[in-house]
Design a protein around this motif. Structure first.
Motif, PDB file in Angstrom:
ATOM      1  N   ALA A 136       0.860  -1.188   0.000  1.00 27.04           N
ATOM      2  CA  ALA A 136       0.000   0.000   0.000  1.00 27.04           C
ATOM      3  C   ALA A 136       0.894   1.236   0.000  1.00 27.04           C
ATOM      4  CB  ALA A 136      -0.932  -0.003   1.216  1.00 27.04           C
ATOM      5  N   TYR A 137       0.263   2.400  -0.170  1.00 20.22           N
ATOM      6  CA  TYR A 137       1.028   3.645  -0.138  1.00 20.22           C
ATOM      7  C   TYR A 137       0.150   4.773   0.377  1.00 20.22           C
ATOM      8  CZ  TYR A 137      -1.301   5.752  -4.185  1.00 20.22           C
ATOM      9  OH  TYR A 137      -2.220   6.324  -5.018  1.00 20.22           O
ATOM     10  N   GLN A 138       0.792   5.865   0.787  1.00 16.27           N
ATOM     11  CA  GLN A 138       0.104   7.079   1.225  1.00 16.27           C
ATOM     12  C   GLN A 138       0.845   8.268   0.632  1.00 16.27           C
ATOM     13  OE1 GLN A 138      -2.657   6.664   3.109  1.00 16.27           O
ATOM     14  NE2 GLN A 138      -3.190   8.835   3.174  1.00 16.27           N
ATOM     15  N   TRP A 139       0.168   8.996  -0.232  1.00 21.14           N
ATOM     16  CA  TRP A 139       0.758  10.169  -0.901  1.00 21.14           C
ATOM     17  C   TRP A 139      -0.226  11.320  -0.698  1.00 21.14           C
ATOM     18  CZ3 TRP A 139       2.981   9.767  -6.569  1.00 21.14           C
ATOM     19  CH2 TRP A 139       3.574  10.996  -6.922  1.00 21.14           C
ATOM     20  N   GLU A 140       0.034  12.147   0.277  1.00 21.03           N
ATOM     21  CA  GLU A 140      -0.959  13.132   0.687  1.00 21.03           C
ATOM     22  C   GLU A 140      -0.958  14.389  -0.163  1.00 21.03           C
ATOM     23  OE1 GLU A 140      -0.545  13.943   4.824  1.00 21.03           O
ATOM     24  OE2 GLU A 140      -1.104  11.902   5.426  1.00 21.03           O
ATOM     25  N   HIS A 141       0.202  14.844  -0.621  1.00 18.00           N
ATOM     26  CA  HIS A 141       0.209  16.108  -1.356  1.00 18.00           C
ATOM     27  C   HIS A 141       1.429  16.172  -2.264  1.00 18.00           C
ATOM     28  CE1 HIS A 141       3.532  17.804   0.990  1.00 18.00           C
ATOM     29  NE2 HIS A 141       2.965  17.221   2.045  1.00 18.00           N
ATOM     30  N   ASP A 142       1.301  17.028  -3.291  1.00 22.26           N
ATOM     31  CA  ASP A 142       2.429  17.382  -4.153  1.00 22.26           C
ATOM     32  C   ASP A 142       2.957  18.743  -3.718  1.00 22.26           C
ATOM     33  OD1 ASP A 142       2.279  15.124  -5.762  1.00 22.26           O
ATOM     34  OD2 ASP A 142       0.786  16.045  -7.076  1.00 22.26           O
ATOM     35  N   ASP A 143       4.185  19.020  -4.139  1.00 23.52           N
ATOM     36  CA  ASP A 143       4.676  20.386  -4.021  1.00 23.52           C
ATOM     37  C   ASP A 143       4.103  21.177  -5.198  1.00 23.52           C
ATOM     38  OD1 ASP A 143       6.089  22.382  -2.779  1.00 23.52           O
ATOM     39  OD2 ASP A 143       7.857  22.085  -4.036  1.00 23.52           O
ATOM     40  N   ASN A 144       4.079  22.480  -5.089  1.00 21.30           N
ATOM     41  CA  ASN A 144       3.460  23.329  -6.105  1.00 21.30           C
ATOM     42  C   ASN A 144       4.210  23.213  -7.433  1.00 21.30           C
ATOM     43  OD1 ASN A 144       2.190  25.263  -7.586  1.00 21.30           O
ATOM     44  ND2 ASN A 144       2.748  26.997  -6.273  1.00 21.30           N
ATOM     45  N   PRO A 145       3.569  22.609  -8.458  1.00 20.00           N
ATOM     46  CA  PRO A 145       4.271  22.462  -9.733  1.00 20.00           C
ATOM     47  C   PRO A 145       4.307  23.747 -10.557  1.00 20.00           C
ATOM     48  CG  PRO A 145       2.057  21.579  -9.916  1.00 20.00           C
ATOM     49  CD  PRO A 145       2.225  22.032  -8.490  1.00 20.00           C
TER      50      PRO A 145
END
Length: 252
Positions: A119-128
Motif C-alpha cells: 500500500a502507499y500514502q501520498w498526501e500532497h504534491d509540491d506546487n508544480p
C-alpha cells in the motif's frame, strides 16, 4: 546505485537527475505486530515473549521531481502514482495479477534487494506552478509513505531451486542382531476351548493354532531397536524357526 519502483515492465527511477530524485529516506526495520504477545505472572519477575509476528514495513521517501518542462514534471508524478495504484490493486482486486515492487542496491552492494509493495500514502504534491520554471520545472519535498513486505534476494515472480535432503532412514530387524534377550520378551496369549485367556512367558512358544489352544497370539519385544522419534514404520516382518528342523517359517 539503484532505487526503482517497477512491475517488471514499467519502471520509475527514484535516482534520476531529470525525473524523481531521492532526497531523504531512513529504511525501517520490520516491527512486531502489537508488540507481540507477552506472558506475565504476579508470582515471578519479568515477562516472557511467547508469540511474535511481524507487520509490514512502512518507509517514508522524500522525493524531488525535476524536468525540463512543467508537462514533463506532472507526467513523471503521474507515472509513479499509476504504479503505486497498481500495487494496491494487486491486493484489492481479482483482475490485477501483477505485483509491483521496490528494487534497491547500494553503490558498494553486490546483491539487489526486492520488496513487494502492499500500500502507499501520498498526501500532497509540491506546487508544480511555482516560479521560476524557465529552465527546469521543480516539485520539491514530496513525502510518500510506502508499505511493503520484507526485503528479499529473489525477484518477485521468479523461482529458485533449493537443494533439500532426500535422506531416508530404515531399520531392519533380523534374528541375528535383534533377538529377544530375556524370557519375558516372549509372550503368548492363549485362548482355551472354554474361552479363558491367559498369558505365558516362554522361550519356546507355540506359534499358531494347536489342538489344545485353537486360538493364540504371540508377542515379541525387541528392546535394542533404536527407531528415531517420529519415524513412520512402512514395513515389518519377523522370521521364525521351527523347533524341529523342518525349515524356516515366515510371517508378516
Amino acid at each position: 546505485m539503484r532505487l526503482i519502483i517497477t512491475d517488471g515492465t514499467d519502471t520509475v527511477n527514484l535516482l534520476n537527475e531529470h525525473g524523481f530524485m531521492l532526497k531523504d529516506w531512513t529504511p525501517i526495520r520490520p516491527l512486531k505486530k502489537s508488540g507481540g504477545v507477552w506472558q506475565n505472572s504476579p508470582v515471578y519477575d519479568n515477562s516472557k515473549l511467547v508469540l511474535r509476528n511481524y507487520d509490514n514495513i512502512i518507509d517514508v521517501l522524500t522525493l524531488t521531481v525535476r524536468s525540463k518542462s512543467m508537462n514533463a514534471t506532472i507526467y513523471e508524478s503521474r507515472r509513479l502514482a499509476k504504479l503505486l495504484e497498481k500495487a494496491e490493486q494487486y491486493w484489492t482486486t481479482d483482475w490485477q495479477n501483477q505485483p509491483v515492487w521496490i528494487e534497491r542496491q547500494g553503490a558498494c552492494e553486490t546483491n539487489i534487494g526486492y520488496a513487494v509493495i502492499r500500500a502507499y500514502q501520498w498526501e500532497h504534491d509540491d506546487n508544480p506552478f511555482e516560479s521560476p520554471f524557465s529552465t527546469d520545472s521543480l516539485m520539491d519535498e514530496i513525502d510518500i509513505a510506502i508499505q511493503h513486505g520484507f526485503w528479499r534476494a529473489q525477484k518477485p515472480g521468479e523461482s529458485k531451486c533449493i537443494k533439500v535432503s532426500g535422506k531416508q532412514y530404515a531399520i531392519t530387524i533380523d534374528e541375528e542382531s535383534d533377538t529377544p534377550g530375556n524370557i519375558n520378551d516372549d509372550v503368548v496369549l492363549y485362548t482355551t476351548a472354554s474361552g479363558t485367556n491367559y498369558f505365558s512367558a516362554t522361550t519356546n512358544p507355540n506359534v499358531g493354532a494347536t489342538v489344545t489352544y485353537p486360538d493364540s497370539n504371540y508377542y515379541v519385544l525387541f528392546k535394542g531397536v533404536a527407531i528415531p522419534n517420529g519415524s513412520e514404520i512402512l514395513n515389518a516382518h519377523i522370521s521364525l524357526t521351527a523347533q524341529n528342523p523342518l525349515g524356516t517359517l515366515y510371517t508378516s
